[in-house]
Design an enzyme around this catalytic site. Structure first.
Site, short mmCIF file in Angstrom:
data_model
loop_
_atom_site.label_atom_id
_atom_site.label_comp_id
_atom_site.label_asym_id
_atom_site.label_seq_id
_atom_site.Cartn_x
_atom_site.Cartn_y
_atom_site.Cartn_z
N HIS A 65 51.92 45.62 33.77
CA HIS A 65 51.98 44.53 32.81
C HIS A 65 51.71 45.22 31.49
O HIS A 65 52.78 45.18 30.52
CB HIS A 65 51.40 43.29 32.93
CG HIS A 65 51.19 42.76 34.29
ND1 HIS A 65 52.22 41.87 34.82
CD2 HIS A 65 50.35 42.78 35.45
CE1 HIS A 65 51.92 41.40 35.96
NE2 HIS A 65 51.07 42.05 36.49
O1 RIB Z 1 48.66 38.73 34.36
C1 RIB Z 1 48.29 39.89 33.93
C2 RIB Z 1 47.25 40.42 32.91
O2 RIB Z 1 46.31 39.77 33.55
C3 RIB Z 1 47.39 41.84 32.64
O3 RIB Z 1 46.78 41.92 31.32
C4 RIB Z 1 46.06 42.22 33.67
O4 RIB Z 1 45.32 43.28 33.23
C5 RIB Z 1 45.32 40.88 33.74
O5 RIB Z 1 44.58 41.11 32.63
#
Ligand code: RIB
Ligand code: CA
Length: 311
Positions: A242
């Site tokens: 992500h």
């Molecule tokens: O949903 C994904 C996010 O949540 C990313 O930033 C991951 O690091 C968690 O923090």
């Protein structure tokens, strides 16, 4: 090429770690600071982890500030099952040589942004938005002074990942997300609709491992960990990565297609807290579509940037 002045607010976190390696290795960025927030693991660990990753990248020139250890209102809740108890997957943590810089992350964000021309400093937020919300409460003028605020969070077509209806960063501190979106910040939101298109396949992880540098090994190690735990928990062979998305957009905007929108966040319900209502229709929104939502992503282009940065 003018370098983009950037602050990265994060909660490392295995995918935050990949985003930091991308940023530490990209000469087109002028990294002003890394600010740590409690999220995946408590802020004492996310700040330590940011320092560990900074040391691996040889970037002790970038100060790390510790920030909020809990959300604005909700109880702290981590995601250690996806990041490991220490937050760096299988990597054994150590106490890095260089300490945190003095002062709270929110104060550092205010000082660094208000001390430079308007719209000059960009901010990438890769964890719960607590630090930014605290900074905006303390200095409301920050909203107009900041350049683009590229945030990893939210979900629309993809549904949620921490609950059926919410993505983790917005679920962890829904009040902070709602407060930030209600200010004049120019938010570009990279939700699960975008980040689920960026997958750490075995081929991509192996290509990173072949680079052979400490930064590449660290990034690949984080993805290998994600591959294993997401296969166990979610049944995915190739986990989404992500957090590099906001940093990749700041480096190479044409890797993404964005769409103007209005984003509202559920803050009260326990069932749907953190849900993002992303409205593309101005008539329905009843207000100007001030934010942008990432939809299409060139995942190969993102991995090319990561490989270049860690080489
Ligand atoms: O949903 C994904 C996010 O949540 C990313 O930033 C991951 O690091 C968690 O923090
Ligand atoms: Ca994160």
């Amino acid at each position: 090429m003018t370098r983009t002045p950037l602050i990265i607010d994060c909660d490392p976190g295995v995918d935050d770690a990949v985003a930091l390696m991308l940023a530490f290795g990209s000469s087109d960025l002028e990294l002003l600071a890394i600010t740590a927030v409690g999220g995946n693991v408590p802020v004492v660990k996310t700040a330590r982890n940011a320092r560990i990753l900074r040391q691996i990248a040889g970037r002790e020139d970038v100060p790390v500030f510790m920030g909020a250890d809990r959300p604005l209102r909700r109880e702290p809740a981590g995601a250690g099952e996806f990041h490991g108890a220490e937050g760096l997957g299988d990597m054994a943590p150590f106490e890095p040589a260089a300490p945190c810089a003095d002062g709270h992350a929110a104060d550092a964000i205010i000082a660094l942004v208000m001390g430079r021309p308007a719209k000059f400093v960009a901010l990438a937020v890769l964890g719960p938005l607590t630090n930014l919300a605290l900074a905006l409460r303390k200095e409301p003028a920050l909203a107009e002074r900041l350049g683009p605020v590229a945030v990893m969070g939210g979900a629309r077509s993809e549904g949620g990942n921490i609950t059926a209806s919410a993505e983790f960063n917005f679920w962890a501190d829904p009040d902070a997300a709602a407060e930030v979106l209600a200010t004049g910040c120019d938010v570009v939101l990279f939700g699960l609709d975008a980040t689920h298109q960026v997958r750490a396949t075995t081929a991509r992880i192996s290509a990173l491992e072949a680079v052979g540098t400490p930064m590449a090994e660290a990034a690949a190690s984080m993805m290998r960990f994600s591959q294993r735990v997401e296969r166990e928990i979610v049944g995915w062979d190739a986990p989404p990565v992500h957090d590099p998305c906001p940093v990749a957009w700041l480096l190479k905007p044409d890797l993404f297609k964005l769409k103007a929108c209005r984003i509202a966040v559920e803050t009260e319900s326990d069932l749907t807290r953190g849900h993002t209502a992303v409205e593309f229709r101005e008539a329905v929104a009843g207000e100007p579509l001030r934010h942008r939502w990432a939809r299409d992503v060139d995942a190969d282009g993102i991995f090319d940037l990561i490989t270049k940065a860690v080489s």
